[in-house]
Design a protein around this motif. Structure first.
Motif, PDB file in Angstrom:
ATOM      1  N   LEU A 177      -1.210   2.582  11.393  1.00  0.00           N
ATOM      2  CA  LEU A 177      -1.139   1.678  10.242  1.00  0.00           C
ATOM      3  C   LEU A 177      -2.407   0.838  10.141  1.00  0.00           C
ATOM      4  O   LEU A 177      -3.005   0.718   9.066  1.00  0.00           O
ATOM      5  CB  LEU A 177       0.077   0.750  10.351  1.00  0.00           C
ATOM      6  N   ALA A 178      -2.822   0.271  11.262  1.00  0.00           N
ATOM      7  CA  ALA A 178      -4.021  -0.574  11.278  1.00  0.00           C
ATOM      8  C   ALA A 178      -5.254   0.243  10.900  1.00  0.00           C
ATOM      9  O   ALA A 178      -6.106  -0.228  10.137  1.00  0.00           O
ATOM     10  CB  ALA A 178      -4.196  -1.207  12.658  1.00  0.00           C
ATOM     11  N   GLU A 179      -5.341   1.475  11.407  1.00  0.00           N
ATOM     12  CA  GLU A 179      -6.483   2.334  11.097  1.00  0.00           C
ATOM     13  C   GLU A 179      -6.518   2.676   9.605  1.00  0.00           C
ATOM     14  O   GLU A 179      -7.577   2.631   8.978  1.00  0.00           O
ATOM     15  CB  GLU A 179      -6.392   3.618  11.921  1.00  0.00           C
ATOM     16  N   LEU A 180      -5.360   2.994   9.029  1.00  0.00           N
ATOM     17  CA  LEU A 180      -5.308   3.340   7.607  1.00  0.00           C
ATOM     18  C   LEU A 180      -5.711   2.140   6.748  1.00  0.00           C
ATOM     19  O   LEU A 180      -6.487   2.275   5.805  1.00  0.00           O
ATOM     20  CB  LEU A 180      -3.911   3.829   7.233  1.00  0.00           C
ATOM     21  N   LEU A 181      -5.220   0.951   7.107  1.00  0.00           N
ATOM     22  CA  LEU A 181      -5.589  -0.249   6.343  1.00  0.00           C
ATOM     23  C   LEU A 181      -7.078  -0.562   6.484  1.00  0.00           C
ATOM     24  O   LEU A 181      -7.717  -0.988   5.520  1.00  0.00           O
ATOM     25  CB  LEU A 181      -4.739  -1.439   6.779  1.00  0.00           C
ATOM     26  N   VAL A 204       0.842  -1.195   0.000  1.00  0.00           N
ATOM     27  CA  VAL A 204       0.000   0.000   0.000  1.00  0.00           C
ATOM     28  C   VAL A 204       0.879   1.248   0.000  1.00  0.00           C
ATOM     29  O   VAL A 204       1.813   1.356   0.789  1.00  0.00           O
ATOM     30  CB  VAL A 204      -0.921   0.011   1.249  1.00  0.00           C
ATOM     31  N   ASP A 205       0.564   2.173  -0.885  1.00  0.00           N
ATOM     32  CA  ASP A 205       1.199   3.492  -0.892  1.00  0.00           C
ATOM     33  C   ASP A 205       0.456   4.321   0.148  1.00  0.00           C
ATOM     34  O   ASP A 205      -0.694   4.706  -0.062  1.00  0.00           O
ATOM     35  CB  ASP A 205       1.073   4.117  -2.289  1.00  0.00           C
ATOM     36  N   GLN A 206       1.106   4.581   1.289  1.00  0.00           N
ATOM     37  CA  GLN A 206       0.402   5.214   2.406  1.00  0.00           C
ATOM     38  C   GLN A 206      -0.101   6.623   2.054  1.00  0.00           C
ATOM     39  O   GLN A 206      -1.180   7.021   2.477  1.00  0.00           O
ATOM     40  CB  GLN A 206       1.255   5.242   3.672  1.00  0.00           C
ATOM     41  N   HIS A 207       0.647   7.374   1.260  1.00  0.00           N
ATOM     42  CA  HIS A 207       0.193   8.717   0.881  1.00  0.00           C
ATOM     43  C   HIS A 207      -1.034   8.631  -0.026  1.00  0.00           C
ATOM     44  O   HIS A 207      -2.034   9.324   0.196  1.00  0.00           O
ATOM     45  CB  HIS A 207       1.297   9.509   0.186  1.00  0.00           C
TER      46      HIS A 207
END
Length: 182
Positions: free
Chosen positions: A144-148, A14-17
């Motif tokens: 990280l978990a929240e974004l995923l 995953v590209d976090q931005h």
């Protein structure tokens, strides 16, 4: 910059931005659907230099600025005074001098759509991009978990508003082929 997560059938990178930008954009669309965005009145105006082209484009974007919670006025011939700024941008630590010159440049170059709603979407996209996590930003395990988790709850999460993919999936078969095991 990238989050590598295990999936049932392989890996997801995953590209976090890009993912965070999509999430921010979708949130802004929902918020603007309820009316103009909230703004924060500044005790002391944020003042910064702008070019004559940027200053000339201020009147063109004034209706958009009002919708996104920004009140800015000329201060002399080469400075802009921001009296109110979008709360969303402040919450994400984006300063007026980081956002407004780019928006004014787009208006001066006539690169914003002529349709008001399309132009608004472009501006919301700019806001989301400025507010999103940047490549290299460190995220806690919880972040990280929240974004995923948000990836599964946001429409069109497979691409950022610019159209770039937010993630790449590698199946077990892809991995085996990459490592010469198939």
């Amino acid at each position: 910059s990238y989050i590598v997560a295990e999936a049932a059938d392989g890996l997801v990178i995953v590209d976090q931005h890009a993912l965070h930008e999509r999430v921010m954009f979708e949130k802004l669309l929902v918020r603007i659907g309820r009316g103009s965005l909230e703004s924060q009145r500044l005790l002391v105006p944020a003042v910064f230099k702008v070019s004559s082209r940027q200053m000339e484009s201020l009147d063109d974007v004034r209706p958009l600025l009002a919708r996104i919670g920004i009140d800015a006025e000329p201060m002399g011939h080469d400075q802009l005074a921001v009296h109110s700024f979008a709360s969303f941008l402040f919450e994400r630590r984006v300063e007026p001098h980081e956002f407004l010159p780019e928006l004014l440049d787009k208006a001066a170059e006539r690169s914003l759509p002529t349709d008001t709603e399309d132009a608004l979407r472009d501006v919301l996209d700019m806001m989301a991009c400025k507010a999103a996590i940047k490549a290299g930003d460190h995220l806690s395990d919880m972040e990280l978990a929240e974004l995923l988790a948000l990836r599964d709850s946001v429409e069109r999460s497979s691409n950022c508003p610019h159209g770039r993919p937010t993630s790449v999936r590698l199946s077990i078969r892809d991995l085996e082929r990459l490592f010469g095991r198939s």
